[in-house]
Design a protein around this motif. Structure first.
Motif, PDB file in Angstrom:
ATOM      1  N   GLN A   1      -6.499   6.849  -6.323  1.00 44.14           N
ATOM      2  CA  GLN A   1      -5.920   6.021  -5.269  1.00 44.14           C
ATOM      3  C   GLN A   1      -6.969   5.068  -4.734  1.00 44.14           C
TER       4      GLN A   1
ATOM      5  N   ASP B   1       0.835  -1.207   0.000  1.00 47.57           N
ATOM      6  CA  ASP B   1       0.000   0.000   0.000  1.00 47.57           C
ATOM      7  C   ASP B   1       0.871   1.258   0.000  1.00 47.57           C
TER       8      ASP B   1
ATOM      9  N   LYS C   1       1.047   4.117  -2.898  1.00 43.54           N
ATOM     10  CA  LYS C   1       0.862   5.538  -2.648  1.00 43.54           C
ATOM     11  C   LYS C   1       2.022   6.342  -3.230  1.00 43.54           C
TER      12      LYS C   1
END
Lengths: 349, 739
Positions: free
Chosen positions: B722, B614, B618
């Protein structure tokens, strides 16, 4: 009723297209008089006949095209085509030659392209070229000899009518013969300049009366330039090119037609001032007109000297008609405020 | 004349009947005070003035009633004293026939001046030196002076020459249009004003000499100007030059060519070749403004034509109705009524007579039909070239006509159609009576439209291509991830088989993780709710009819956001608790089993890997947004990490052996919704960007605000992307888990 709101300009000069055409036709009168005086009634009869045929075929095709007849007949363009063809055709040409040439000029080379202003080729010269290639015998033997050459008065009016309309060509035998351009070109191949001039055809006269015809057309042409109907560019360029070619390649009188014969015989002046300057089919930029005129002059010399035909105004003009749009695209004048002229075709996006 | 000026000539030109004597037989007469004056706010080139008075206000003569708006604009003053009767759209003298905002003054007849004064009491060269050009230009602007020759370009803008070195000032007194004599009479009667104006202009532009070009058909004007020059002792700097009468010698470009031999570059202005050109009327107005402090509130206008009994020149207030002036001159209405504002060559026919005289109106021409016959039916163009012989711009009008008619606009442009000044000389000489200028106007308009459309299409194309490229890129990334996952899954499958063969069976899942899962589910639900509310809010914002619901949606959004935060906190706490529990347990498990393949350990391994993934994702988004070149490296890392995650997950699941999948995966519908949202957001961003670009191109102040808006929308878009990536990852995991 509201006010009239037309866009500017609100005033107009006195000129009109009908007037322009009429003035051009009138400017041929000195030439017509000279031809009639020297070659008899044939040319005048041809002019009248050609005009009648031109107007009749114009009216007929306008009816077929569902266009207003009187409006377009009044523009005098058909009349002018008739006049020019009548002047260009041999004085003793049978009536049907004149009729074919004129009607073809009006119907095919003008109206079928959309009428006045839309034809790419000079209508009179298309008509002339058609009969020249189709009826070579009539077109080469029906030329009259000038009174200057024969030393006798020209053929009478009634006889001329009979020759043209009744086909009594034999009546004209004593009055007709090859044109000086034609004769000189053929005779010089076998003899010298002096010998040629001594022959009966020339009788000591190089131009055989044609010089008066050409001078008369020159006078009419200069009047057109002074009246600002045409500009000097095309005639000057054409005659200069012809002169230059003749001086460079044909200077030997014992081998080629001499310069004076080139300039003052055949359809040279008629072509330079009345045929080549037809604005619809000529180049329209100042520089373009010079190139266009010079092209005609060069082609005229080439065809007269090395081609099969004794005179070549029709072919020279038609060939340059092809080139006119191209010449125009590459001879734009420099516009105010531009450092140089923009020439050529726009780039494809 | 003291200096010998060598005259040049321009190409072509025509000599139409001058028709000037009709209106020069009597001196300039005052037109008096009409009961109502209509003052358009837009009489000049540039932005319209903004009213500073209200209906009902009393105004004095010369009082400011509308102020300039922006740089290219001029203010407007009351031509007489009276009351503001209305500020409303009225018909204005413009070829479009459209209405524009006008201030209407009802005059009181007193004609009472406001207190006003010039920049110096008695104007002469010595006094002028005490005033800076800047002051003068500002004063000229505040007096509302715009070019009075016809175009109406704000004079102050024209005099704002910046760094250009001006060597020659030209005053245009050629007045080449037939019928018009306003400048002629002004020069005859007020030559001193023209000359003094020239002195002021010379001081402003810093030129060494001034040439006043006057056509030689105005000998009286020339004499008057020369006498005025002697009076102010200015024979050495200022020359009156008689130029041959030929239309359009009064065209700015043509006059410059005649007087200097130089040409204004195509698309350029005279200042670029060191020349400033002003109309003689403007010069006189500048004088009145500087010495007397009078704003531009009246002008000399010729009223002529055979339909008026008393042709002549009138000093008329700006705003005087045309009908009033015509009546004054003894107008006889014709059967086919025609009144032209301007001259017969370039003027335009008025659609009605209730129109005001404006700062640029130099002539009212009311001809009879006999005088100016209506154009005959046009015949075919025979390409005679008389038009190109007459063209003062050295164009080929005959070619332009054919190109315009056949809509070959590229060729028309190639033939410099935009250098056409629409003087009408070509139409005048055309033997076929073709309305050539109309064809050029049409072609120019069509080309302008085409250019605008092309610019728009080009923008749209770029936008589309960019979007397509981005989509392709995203698709490729997704494909790569999918492949990686598929490989990992296959590997896991094999491992699973291997594990099954080894007969290692996992035990039940710990209670703490169950609790965590529940919370996670709640969080997901809350996030979906938030997204939906956001959608509704956006829709409401886009749709005006739903505007009243916006606050409700916004409140709901805040509420969901709070809930999400709460849940996130809870999850964090639960996670901590679970970790603590696991930390306690593994010790036991480790001692109990000492098995590195225990479900707990595998799960932890998976979670750690997922966490790393994750973070990496990002980072990737950030790198992409900032256009960093680490994107590829990050991508590779992510792929690897994804593999590890899958591996870990597969191992854990294998360990659980057939237990239900852990996280609730977003459904396909939810994903689609998210994608749609992204597309909508993309459109929003593009629209915003477009507005920003337009504002920037037009130099509007809103550009900055719009730029911020664009950034905001972009941020939002990124956030959505996102979310989508995360959701897709979840969904993919779920699929993998199910398989």
């Amino acid at each position: 009723m509201g006010l009239l709101t037309l866009s500017s300009p609100h005033t107009h000069g006195p000129n009109s297209t009908s007037k322009v055409m009429a003035i051009v036709a009138l400017a041929t009168v000195p030439g017509l008089i000279a031809m009639t005086a020297l070659f008899g009634w044939g040319t005048l009869i041809n002019v009248v006949l050609a005009c009648a045929v031109a107007l009749a075929s114009e009216a007929a095709i306008l009816l077929l095209r569902k266009r207003p007849v009187s409006f377009f007949l009044k523009d005098n363009s058909a009349l002018l085509t008739g006049v020019l063809l009548g002047l260009a055709l041999p004085p003793f040409a049978p009536f049907w030659v004149t009729a074919v040439a004129t009607s073809f000029a009006i119907v095919f080379s003008k109206q079928l392209y959309g009428g006045m202003g839309n034809n790419p080729f000079n209508p009179a010269m298309v008509g002339y070229a058609l009969v020249l290639v189709s009826f070579p015998v009539q077109m080469t033997t029906a030329w009259a000899l000038s009174t200057q050459m024969t030393g006798a008065p020209a053929m009478g009016f009634a006889d001329t009518l009979s020759v043209i309309f009744a086909g009594n060509a034999h009546l004209a035998d004593a009055f007709s013969g090859a044109t000086p351009l034609d004769a000189y070109k053929h005779l010089i191949a076998k003899s010298t300049s002096d010998d040629v001039l001594a022959q009966a055809t020339f009788n000591g006269w190089l131009n055989g009366g044609w010089e008066w015809v050409n001078i008369a057309f020159l006078v009419g042409g200069v009047l057109l330039i002074l009246r600002r109907i045409i500009t000097w560019h095309i005639p000057v360029a054409m005659l200069s090119a012809l002169t230059l070619c003749s001086l460079m390649f044909g200077w030997d009188e014992d081998m080629y037609t001499p310069l004076s014969l080139h300039l003052l015989s055949g359809a040279t002046m008629l072509g330079a001032f009345f045929i080549a300057t037809d604005p619809v089919t000529a180049s329209t930029t100042p520089l373009g007109k010079l190139i266009y005129g010079a092209g005609i002059g060069i082609l005229l010399f080439v065809i007269r000297t090395w081609g099969a035909y004794p005179d070549a105004v029709a072919f020279a003009v038609l060939l340059m008609n092809f080139a006119a749009p191209f010449i125009d695209a590459y001879t734009q004048p420099r516009t105010y405020g531009h450092s140089k002229a923009r020439r050529g075709l726009p780039e494809k996006k | 004349m003291t200096n010998m000026i060598r005259l040049h000539t321009f190409n072509g030109g025509i000599h139409p009947a001058e028709n000037k004597d009709q209106s020069t037989s009597r001196p300039i007469a005052s037109a008096g005070i009409p009961s109502e004056l209509v003052l358009p706010l837009h009489q000049h080139i540039g932005a319209a003035a903004q009213p500073v008075v209200a209906v009902g206000d009393k105004v004095l003569k010369g009082q400011l009633i509308a102020e300039a708006e922006g740089f290219v604009s001029v203010p407007l003053h009351a031509p007489t004293s009276g009351t503001i009767a209305a500020i409303e759209p009225r018909a204005v003298p413009h070829a479009s026939g459209l209405e524009e905002l006008c201030i209407v003054i009802r005059s009181d007849g007193a004609d009472e001046w406001i207190t006003h004064q010039g920049l110096c009491q008695t104007l002469n060269v010595e006094h002028l030196q005490d005033i800076t050009p800047r002051q003068l230009v500002e004063h000229i602007r505040s007096c509302g002076i715009a070019g009075m020759g016809g175009a109406g370009f704000p004079t102050s803008v024209k005099l704002n020459i910046g760094k250009q070195d001006i060597h020659t000032l030209i005053l245009n007194g050629a007045e080449c249009e037939p019928y018009i004599t306003a400048d002629d009479m002004l020069m005859r009667e007020r030559a001193i004003e023209v000359v003094k104006g020239a002195q002021i202009l010379l001081h402003i532009v810093g030129a060494k000499r001034c040439l006043i070009g006057v056509e030689d058909n105005k000998p009286q004007a020339i004499d008057a100007l020369n006498a005025a020059l002697v009076e102010v002792n200015e024979q050495h700097h200022i020359d009156v030059v008689a130029i041959p009468t030929k239309y359009p010698s009064g065209g700015e470009k043509q006059l410059i060519k005649i007087l200097t031999g130089e040409e204004v570059p195509s698309g350029g202005i005279p200042a670029s070749i060191g020349i400033v050109c002003q109309n003689v009327g403007t010069s006189a107005a500048i004088y009145r403004a500087v010495e007397l402090g009078e704003p531009l509130i009246s002008r000399v206008i010729t009223v002529t034509g055979d339909s008026v009994a008393r042709a002549g020149n009138y000093d008329a207030m700006i705003g005087t109705p045309v009908s009033y002036l015509l009546q004054l001159a003894g107008y006889q209405q014709q059967k086919r009524e025609r009144v032209i504002m301007g001259g017969p060559m370039m003027g335009f026919a008025l659609p009605q007579l209730e129109l005001p005289v404006i700062k640029t109106s130099n002539c009212l021409l009311a001809p009879t039909e006999k005088e100016l016959p209506l154009n005959d039916v046009a015949m075919a163009c025979i390409r005679c070239g008389m038009c190109s012989e007459a063209c003062p711009a050295e164009l080929l009008p005959q070619q332009l006509y054919w190109f315009s008619k056949s809509q070959e606009f590229d060729k028309a442009e190639q033939h410099n159609i935009f250098d056409c000044i629409e003087c009408g000389a070509c139409s005048y000489v055309c033997p076929s009576h073709i309305p050539l200028v109309q064809y050029y106007r049409y072609a120019k308009g069509a080309i302008r439209d085409e250019r605008a459309a092309q610019a728009k299409a080009e923008k749209a194309r770029l936008r589309f291509e960019e979007r397509q490229a981005r989509k392709d890129r995203e698709e490729a990334e997704k494909e790569a991830r999918r492949k990686a996952r598929a490989e990992a899954a296959e590997k896991a499958q094999q491992e699973k088989k291997a594990a099954a063969a080894s007969g290692d069976v996992a035990t039940a899942a710990p209670a703490a993780s169950e609790e965590l899962e529940k919370l996670q589910k709640k969080l997901d639900a809350a996030q979906t709710a938030k997204a939906k509310t956001q959608d509704k809010l956006d829709a409401a914002k886009a749709d005006e009819s739903m505007a009243d619901k916006i606050p409700a949606f916004e409140a709901a959004l805040v509420k969901t956001q709070d809930k999400i935060k709460e849940l996130a906190k809870e999850i964090a706490a639960a996670k901590k608790a679970a970790k603590a529990a696991q930390a306690a347990e593994p010790a036991a498990t480790a001692t109990d089993k000492g098995d590195p393949n225990s479900p707990e350990r595998l799960k932890r391994k998976w979670e750690t890997a997922q966490g790393r993934l994750d973070t990496a994702l990002k980072r990737l988004e950030q790198a992409k947004a900032e256009g960093l070149d680490t994107v590829d490296a990050l991508q590779a890392g992510i792929d690897k990490q994804q593999e590890r995650v899958d591996e870990a997950k597969a191992a854990y699941e294998a360990a659980l052996s057939g237990d239900a999948p852990a996280a609730p995966a977003p459904s396909a519908e939810e994903l689609d919704a998210l994608r749609k949202k992204i597309l909508a957001q993309e459109d929003r961003v593009q629209k915003m960007q477009e507005r920003h670009d337009m504002a920037k191109a037009d130099g509007l102040d809103t550009a900055d605000a719009l730029a911020m808006g664009v950034q905001k929308q972009l941020d939002k878009l990124q956030q959505l992307q996102q979310e989508l990536t995360a959701a897709e990852a979840l969904a993919a995991n779920a699929n993998n888990g199910a398989s």
